[in-house]
Design an enzyme around this catalytic site. Sequence first.
Site, mmCIF file in Angstrom:
data_model
loop_
_atom_site.group_PDB
_atom_site.id
_atom_site.type_symbol
_atom_site.label_atom_id
_atom_site.label_comp_id
_atom_site.label_asym_id
_atom_site.label_seq_id
_atom_site.Cartn_x
_atom_site.Cartn_y
_atom_site.Cartn_z
ATOM 1 N N ASP A 70 -2.290 26.193 35.880
ATOM 2 C CA ASP A 70 -1.737 24.839 35.784
ATOM 3 C C ASP A 70 -2.864 23.807 35.710
ATOM 4 O O ASP A 70 -2.897 22.974 34.807
ATOM 5 C CB ASP A 70 -0.848 24.545 36.999
ATOM 6 N N GLU A 76 -2.185 31.939 30.964
ATOM 7 C CA GLU A 76 -2.077 31.088 29.778
ATOM 8 C C GLU A 76 -3.438 30.651 29.237
ATOM 9 O O GLU A 76 -3.768 30.863 28.083
ATOM 10 C CB GLU A 76 -1.229 29.841 30.112
HETATM 11 O O1 TRH Z 1 -4.792 31.803 36.873
HETATM 12 P P1 TRH Z 1 -3.749 32.174 35.904
HETATM 13 O O2 TRH Z 1 -3.024 33.407 36.207
HETATM 14 O O3 TRH Z 1 -2.728 31.000 35.728
HETATM 15 C C1 TRH Z 1 -1.349 31.193 35.632
HETATM 16 C C2 TRH Z 1 -0.826 30.979 34.255
HETATM 17 O O4 TRH Z 1 -1.193 29.751 33.707
HETATM 18 C C3 TRH Z 1 0.658 31.088 34.290
HETATM 19 O O5 TRH Z 1 1.203 30.867 33.008
HETATM 20 C C4 TRH Z 1 1.209 30.076 35.273
HETATM 21 O O6 TRH Z 1 2.561 30.171 35.321
HETATM 22 C C5 TRH Z 1 0.602 30.368 36.620
HETATM 23 O O7 TRH Z 1 -0.793 30.285 36.548
HETATM 24 C C6 TRH Z 1 1.092 29.409 37.671
HETATM 25 O O8 TRH Z 1 -4.434 32.373 34.468
HETATM 26 P P2 TRH Z 1 -4.978 31.350 33.391
HETATM 27 O O9 TRH Z 1 -3.860 30.573 32.822
HETATM 28 O O10 TRH Z 1 -5.794 32.131 32.472
HETATM 29 O O11 TRH Z 1 -5.915 30.352 34.198
HETATM 30 C C7 TRH Z 1 -7.172 30.744 34.642
HETATM 31 C C8 TRH Z 1 -8.147 29.594 34.518
HETATM 32 O O12 TRH Z 1 -9.349 29.930 35.201
HETATM 33 C C9 TRH Z 1 -8.548 29.318 33.079
HETATM 34 O O13 TRH Z 1 -8.681 27.903 32.917
HETATM 35 C C10 TRH Z 1 -9.903 29.968 32.948
HETATM 36 C C11 TRH Z 1 -10.459 29.739 34.330
HETATM 37 N N1 TRH Z 1 -11.543 30.637 34.762
HETATM 38 C C12 TRH Z 1 -12.772 30.066 34.997
HETATM 39 O O14 TRH Z 1 -12.953 28.845 34.802
HETATM 40 N N2 TRH Z 1 -13.787 30.855 35.459
HETATM 41 C C13 TRH Z 1 -13.641 32.200 35.655
HETATM 42 O O15 TRH Z 1 -14.594 32.874 36.054
HETATM 43 C C14 TRH Z 1 -12.343 32.760 35.386
HETATM 44 C C15 TRH Z 1 -12.145 34.252 35.578
HETATM 45 C C16 TRH Z 1 -11.313 31.954 34.952
#
Ligand code: TRH
Length: 382
Positions: free
Chosen positions: A23, A272
């Site tokens: 989010d 996402e």
């Molecule tokens: O963390 P998530 O599982 O987020 C989820 C999804 O958005 C889902 O649709 C929603 O319903 C739920 O949250 C509440 O996965 P996502 O979306 O990939 O978000 C991870 C974020 O973390 C993304 O912006 C990338 C960032 N990230 C970093 O900045 N550094 C890192 O080392 C890693 C592994 C991720």
Amino acid sequence: MSDHSIEIQHWDIFCRIVDNYGDIGVCWRLAKQLSAEYGLDVRLWVDDLISARKLLPALNTDVQTQTQQGVEIRHWQSAFSFDAVADVVIEAFGCELPENYLLAMAETQPVWLNLEYLSAESWVEQYHLQPSPHPRLPLKKTFFFPGFTQKTGGLLRERGLLPERDVFQHQRTADLLTGTHAALRVSLFCYPFAPVRQLLTCMAQSARPVECLIPQTGIMDEVCGFFGITTALTAGQQRKAGNLTAKILPFLSQADYDRLLWSCDLNFVRGEDSWIRAIWAGRPFIWQPYRQDDEAHLVKLDAFLDRYLKAEDGLKACELSAAEALAACHHAWSRGALEPHHWQQLMQHLPTLDSHAQRRSEDWAALPDLAAKLVIFCRNSL
Ligand code: TRH
């Protein structure tokens, strides 16, 4: 009533952090882009500054108002106070706006959008830009669905992202040509219930050496369990098993996480935002959708695989056996039943999948991005 007829300068984005990082990951990325590329005054209201700090390490969790990278960040507290309603109000993922803000919106009539979660399902085209009148107040909210086609809201992509990626990847290829890097480079970001140990077993047994790069997230118990160790692995440490070398990274900044994805031959992503970033990396990836009731996430997965792998709107299909190997691996990963033959098939088709990934990133980057579509919609709404 204020005259807003020529103004879309002030934007409020409301973000409630449900769980995980998606989010805030999406909202923060969008806020930065609107500010940097369109010169808009963006306020990002976040209900949980402590969780948000994971993605914005410079955030001061003790203050109510601060500016980070051109974006004003406000702590969204239950006793909600504000000075003025923005020209455009984005309610991210149906997070429900504060009542006093809604009442003020009824006076000023801003453009009000509900930014939805990304899905590749075909119904998205019908629901994108559908209006929804407020049940009590003289207000209309419009549903804005990101997506993979012209008739949706597009995908988040900063203007310079792909050129920056290309420079990085060309440089990396040049470095690799001058060094000895036989190992397959894989990044791993997934939910803790994914079959992590099965994946690491596949990698350990892999014919080709594998370097698996693991940013520190909630899967560390699974990783430690695989290596049979009881003390938690920390960033900078590595462990070997068979042909696998697992390296633990810190949780990276979003910019460094992009570079990690760009530098790998295969990426495991989830949710996402990391899913979209893996698409823009132009490298093969395995996406684990966020788990939903009634296995709705598996429907989302199939809808995506169809769009990604099959021919559509003039886009070329992926060669059949490679497409089957990628789909089988996705299903096994999301259903928790990954076996060595899934991995072997994937490895066999990796060069084809690599070309396809590159092509799809270019295909989809040819469509307008989400921020551009938001701005155009708001201009046209006035
Ligand atoms: O963390 P998530 O599982 O987020 C989820 C999804 O958005 C889902 O649709 C929603 O319903 C739920 O949250 C509440 O996965 P996502 O979306 O990939 O978000 C991870 C974020 O973390 C993304 O912006 C990338 C960032 N990230 C970093 O900045 N550094 C890192 O080392 C890693 C592994 C991720």
